[in-house]
Design a protein around this motif. Structure first.
Motif, mmCIF file in Angstrom:
data_model
loop_
_atom_site.group_PDB
_atom_site.id
_atom_site.type_symbol
_atom_site.label_atom_id
_atom_site.label_comp_id
_atom_site.label_asym_id
_atom_site.label_seq_id
_atom_site.Cartn_x
_atom_site.Cartn_y
_atom_site.Cartn_z
ATOM 1 N N UNK A 98 -15.465 -2.876 -9.908
ATOM 2 C CA UNK A 98 -15.118 -4.056 -10.710
ATOM 3 C C UNK A 98 -15.135 -5.313 -9.845
ATOM 4 N N UNK A 99 -14.965 -5.142 -8.536
ATOM 5 C CA UNK A 99 -15.044 -6.218 -7.536
ATOM 6 C C UNK A 99 -14.367 -7.486 -8.024
ATOM 7 N N UNK A 100 -13.089 -7.364 -8.236
ATOM 8 C CA UNK A 100 -12.356 -8.411 -8.936
ATOM 9 C C UNK A 100 -11.243 -8.984 -8.072
ATOM 10 N N UNK A 101 -11.371 -10.248 -7.655
ATOM 11 C CA UNK A 101 -10.359 -10.807 -6.750
ATOM 12 C C UNK A 101 -9.195 -11.428 -7.521
ATOM 13 N N UNK A 103 -6.749 -13.148 -8.228
ATOM 14 C CA UNK A 103 -5.728 -13.936 -7.529
ATOM 15 C C UNK A 103 -4.778 -14.635 -8.489
ATOM 16 N N UNK A 104 -5.216 -14.782 -9.740
ATOM 17 C CA UNK A 104 -4.264 -15.241 -10.755
ATOM 18 C C UNK A 104 -4.508 -14.450 -12.032
ATOM 19 N N UNK A 107 -7.944 -14.764 -13.702
ATOM 20 C CA UNK A 107 -9.040 -14.189 -12.926
ATOM 21 C C UNK A 107 -9.203 -12.700 -13.220
ATOM 22 N N UNK A 108 -8.198 -12.088 -13.770
ATOM 23 C CA UNK A 108 -8.256 -10.743 -14.321
ATOM 24 C C UNK A 108 -6.874 -10.251 -14.708
ATOM 25 N N UNK A 111 -5.585 -6.774 -13.450
ATOM 26 C CA UNK A 111 -5.233 -6.643 -12.032
ATOM 27 C C UNK A 111 -3.790 -7.067 -11.807
ATOM 28 N N UNK A 350 -5.834 -16.189 -0.694
ATOM 29 C CA UNK A 350 -6.005 -16.501 -2.114
ATOM 30 C C UNK A 350 -6.541 -15.234 -2.787
ATOM 31 N N UNK A 351 -7.766 -14.849 -2.437
ATOM 32 C CA UNK A 351 -8.369 -13.660 -3.030
ATOM 33 C C UNK A 351 -7.593 -12.401 -2.669
ATOM 34 N N UNK A 352 -7.633 -11.437 -3.559
ATOM 35 C CA UNK A 352 -6.947 -10.175 -3.294
ATOM 36 C C UNK A 352 -7.686 -9.040 -3.988
ATOM 37 N N UNK A 353 -7.541 -7.882 -3.423
ATOM 38 C CA UNK A 353 -8.227 -6.725 -3.947
ATOM 39 C C UNK A 353 -7.420 -6.108 -5.087
ATOM 40 N N UNK A 354 -8.096 -5.350 -5.926
ATOM 41 C CA UNK A 354 -7.468 -4.678 -7.063
ATOM 42 C C UNK A 354 -6.879 -3.358 -6.558
#
Lengths: 498, 498
Positions: A98-101, A103-104, A107-108, A111, A350-354
């Motif tokens: 899903x490669x989904x960062x 962060x908020x 954004x997903x 997650x 900022x970005x983060x992994x699921x």
């Protein structure tokens, strides 16, 4: 690679991983390669044209696997275990696809929302009280990369809170408290933040755990000297020896110093709290009473693949008031309305992994009972090992076994009843460890406890059984005999035993 | 789950991922769920007993996938792209199966050695000079989690170096320079480290890039005022508008301020340097001449799945002298002898993931030519979009297109030739963006450029084609007409357009 090529390569990868785990026991624990081995096998320039994937996957087996130290090998007892479950791998795989960062929330949503839920699951698993649950709306939990990150965040939040309540205190007056046994994360946070670190003394008599009295005296002296200790990084299960700081005593001191943030780093041992019988030893009640923040790494002894460090705080505002930066491109309707958690303000980046996905997979697959079984098995295996040490002629514990960790050293029992100095014994134990660390069929690490050189054995790999423990103790006894023999020969010939 | 159960579940996961990518185009880009949706579907307590894995995998499809925002959807144009290649996923999968926290060479030789090699590959891919290569023995590169981490590390290293050379300067005199367009990572690092941040002004006339003269004046004024600017975080490709700070001019200033560390954050745009024709626009020569550190995120526009941020430094001692903490349990023969890199001293934490594997897989699979093709395709698609904007009646660029990013807004061209104030236009554009962001079939983000509200469209998903760009521009024109119509009605009825 198109979708069908991926299906083929994916099946192959799954098969390769199955083969790896079937053959794990036959491999050396520690790699045989020499420094620089890979540069001789891999071109120094990136390829101009793409290569068929199968070549690359084959090269992984041929070039990389022989250079791995196998942390999942049943005879890997070095450092601390690193979790690796099939469920964790699958969680990582779906998350990677899903490669989904996230962060908020926008954004997903999944997650963020799954992280909110599994962090409450994890808190309940460990017995952390409602104050730390996300559902409290005040406290809450968040997945971090490592215990170092978690401690750094706790220290930043603590400094920010302290500075808001003590606006006139200069940065160079602030002090981070650790103990001499705290993981290097304490010193490293001090380096990163440019803050003083004071390592409080602990004794072998206290099994290397911090006493309340030591803390009280330090606070009094430092306060008197115009310094401002603003956080104590306390540990449940230190790296060197599994020591547990006495949080009951720390509590009685801390109530008189309400500005002192208590961060509890239980990176390794914290997961033992899934078993009610270890909660007292971990000072769970005191953690629930006084900790501002608590961290444990599920990626160590908690069955969730790296990275899976969990950080809880008693008040989420500690984090957001210290870390919130919201430029226009990160504003969302849901965030502005305060209806959702924006986890980007709970961590450094900022970005983060699921990462919540693997937690969800593992906790559901194992259930509370599965976690308990795994923890009890590791501890029981360590008890078997401890028994072997007690029965050994020349090996003895340096400090009592802690959870699934034993720390021991070689102390010769000679017919001459010769007594050795600490320096002599340290020299001998360094030689002893050099012998062990040159072996490829077992992995242990060394440490130094208040000047005493010793060796650690940490249990936790899924495939480790009583037979591996017996094999390990036999091997360690044999190497002890050999090391002693060589050492006595060298010693008696007049050469330095060091 | 035993090995054979994993094989079955693993094949199923691979099939699920194939299905996901086959069906991606039919999905909504943005999730339809409302805040709190998942808590209604998932129990609030962790299960006592483990569950069959198939139930969990099914729940992933049923409960989680509908809550995802699909960053790989061909109509996802929000934020910046997040890389997701099948090769990257497979790299993650193999790495996850080895679960190896190779924080030093002994902990796993292959992890360290492959990182040393692929970071040189990546440097060569981008045209970074030999000073930054690991093979130089002086400079070198290391994989970090995010550009925020990389910038934080650069700032810590710069502060440490500055303090060593200026031991009498107090922390509160130190200043981090950014621009008003720098990513929030600059401000966040300031918050984390408790240091002042000064955001230098940029203008729309300079396409929001920092000029040398602005830097020079700030340095002179701050130095005169007793402040110590010790680092400039320059950007190649800002988040809001893809702006590029003028590193040629910065170089002419920086030579007079040798204590000023130049960190170049090219998180998004840096990978464009794989194409020789974009190197000048990225100021590659000046980066090679003066940058102390350089970062780009391969997990954005560089085909390597998150997390894959790359940081290079001109001298590795900058990092190790700022970050090295070596307790006894981390000492190894190879490390003590200085024969190997211990990457734990090059980043914030201790443990680290085996991320070099996915770099190796992706770079070998695509080759230099594959990277170039992908970058050129994204830029070409953005050029198509830019052309559509130019042809549009009411839409116009706020700043020229940059690489694969367009920033535009709605500026009504009415028969009345009415001229609007900035406030009016901002109000209109907020309403326009609210319409776009309420749609589920496309994702874009908003920003504000020196007071001007605008909308960003960033290209980069692998499946995006010219048709998706045409569909997007048609949709954006329609929504512009609608937003304008509603706004004029509201406006003319005497209500506030805001």
């Amino acid at each position: 690679m198109d979708i069908e090529a991926f299906r083929k390569a994916g099946y192959k990868a799954i098969d390769d991983i199955c083969d790896y785990y079937y053959s794990l026991q036959e491999k050396s624990v520690v790699s045989n390669v020499k420094p620089g081995y890979l540069a001789e096998l891999v071109p120094s320039e990136p390829p101009v044209k793409g290569e068929p994937f199968q070549n690359i996957a084959n090269d992984y087996q041929k070039l990389i696997v022989p250079g791995l130290t196998h942390w999942q090998h049943p005879s890997f007892f070095a450092y601390y275990p690193t979790a690796c479950t099939f469920e964790g791998m699958l969680g990582d795989l779906y998350a990677s696809s899903a490669s989904n960062p996230g962060f908020n929330w926008y954004a997903s949503p999944a997650c963020t929302e799954l992280e909110v839920i599994v962090m409450d699951w994890a808190a309940k698993l460990l017995g952390l009280g409602p104050a730390f649950w996300n559902s409290s709306g005040v406290g809450g939990g968040c997945i971090q990369s490592t215990a170092s990150d978690a401690a750094l965040i706790a220290i930043v939040a603590a400094r920010s809170l302290y500075q808001r309540t003590h606006p006139d205190v200069e940065l160079d007056k602030l002090v981070i408290y650790t103990t001499t046994q705290t993981h290097s994360l304490g010193l490293k946070a001090g380096l990163i933040l440019g803050l003083q670190v004071r390592a409080l003394e602990v004794t072998s008599g206290d099994k290397f755990g911090l006493r309340g009295e030591t803390l009280r005296k330090a606070l009094e002296a430092d306060t008197k000297a115009g310094k401002h200790p603003f956080i104590l990084v306390a540990t449940v299960g230190t790296t060197s020896s599994g020591a547990v700081d006495n949080l009951a005593e720390i509590k009685t001191v801390a109530v008189k110093y309400p500005s002192l943030w208590i961060h509890v780093d239980a990176a390794w041992a914290g997961v033992a709290m899934v078993c009610p019988e270890y909660r007292e030893q971990c000072y769970l009640q005191d953690i629930n009473d006084i900790a501002h923040s608590f961290c444990t790494n599920f990626h160590k002894w908690g069955l969730v693949n790296f990275d899976a460090s969990t950080l809880w705080v008693r008040d989420r505002k500690y984090l957001t008031e210290a870390l919130d930066v919201t430029p226009p491109f990160l504003r969302t309707a849901e965030g502005d309305a305060g209806r959702v958690i924006d986890y980007r303000n709970w961590h450094l980046a900022l970005g983060r992994k699921f990462r919540s996905l693997k937690f969800w997979f593992v906790i559901r697959s194992y259930g509370i009972e599965g976690f308990q079984k795994y923890i009890r098995q590791s501890i029981s295996l360590n008890e078997s090992f401890a028994e072997k040490i007690s029965q050994s002629k020349h090996l003895e514990h340096v400090t009592p076994p802690s959870f699934a960790l034993s720390v021991f050293r070689l102390v010769p029992k000679l017919d001459s009843q010769r007594v050795f100095t600490l320096d002599e014994l340290n020299g001998l134990n360094k030689q002893y460890y050099a012998r062990i660390s040159s072996r490829k069929d077992i992995a242990l690490t060394q440490t130094v406890l208040n000047g005493v050189s010793c060796i650690r054995l940490a249990v936790g790999a899924a495939q480790t059984t009583k037979e591996h423990i017996e094999k390990a103790s036999a091997l360690l006894n044999e190497e002890a005999e050999e090391a002693l023999k060589v050492w006595l020969e060298t010693s008696s010939s007049g050469q330095s035993p060091n």
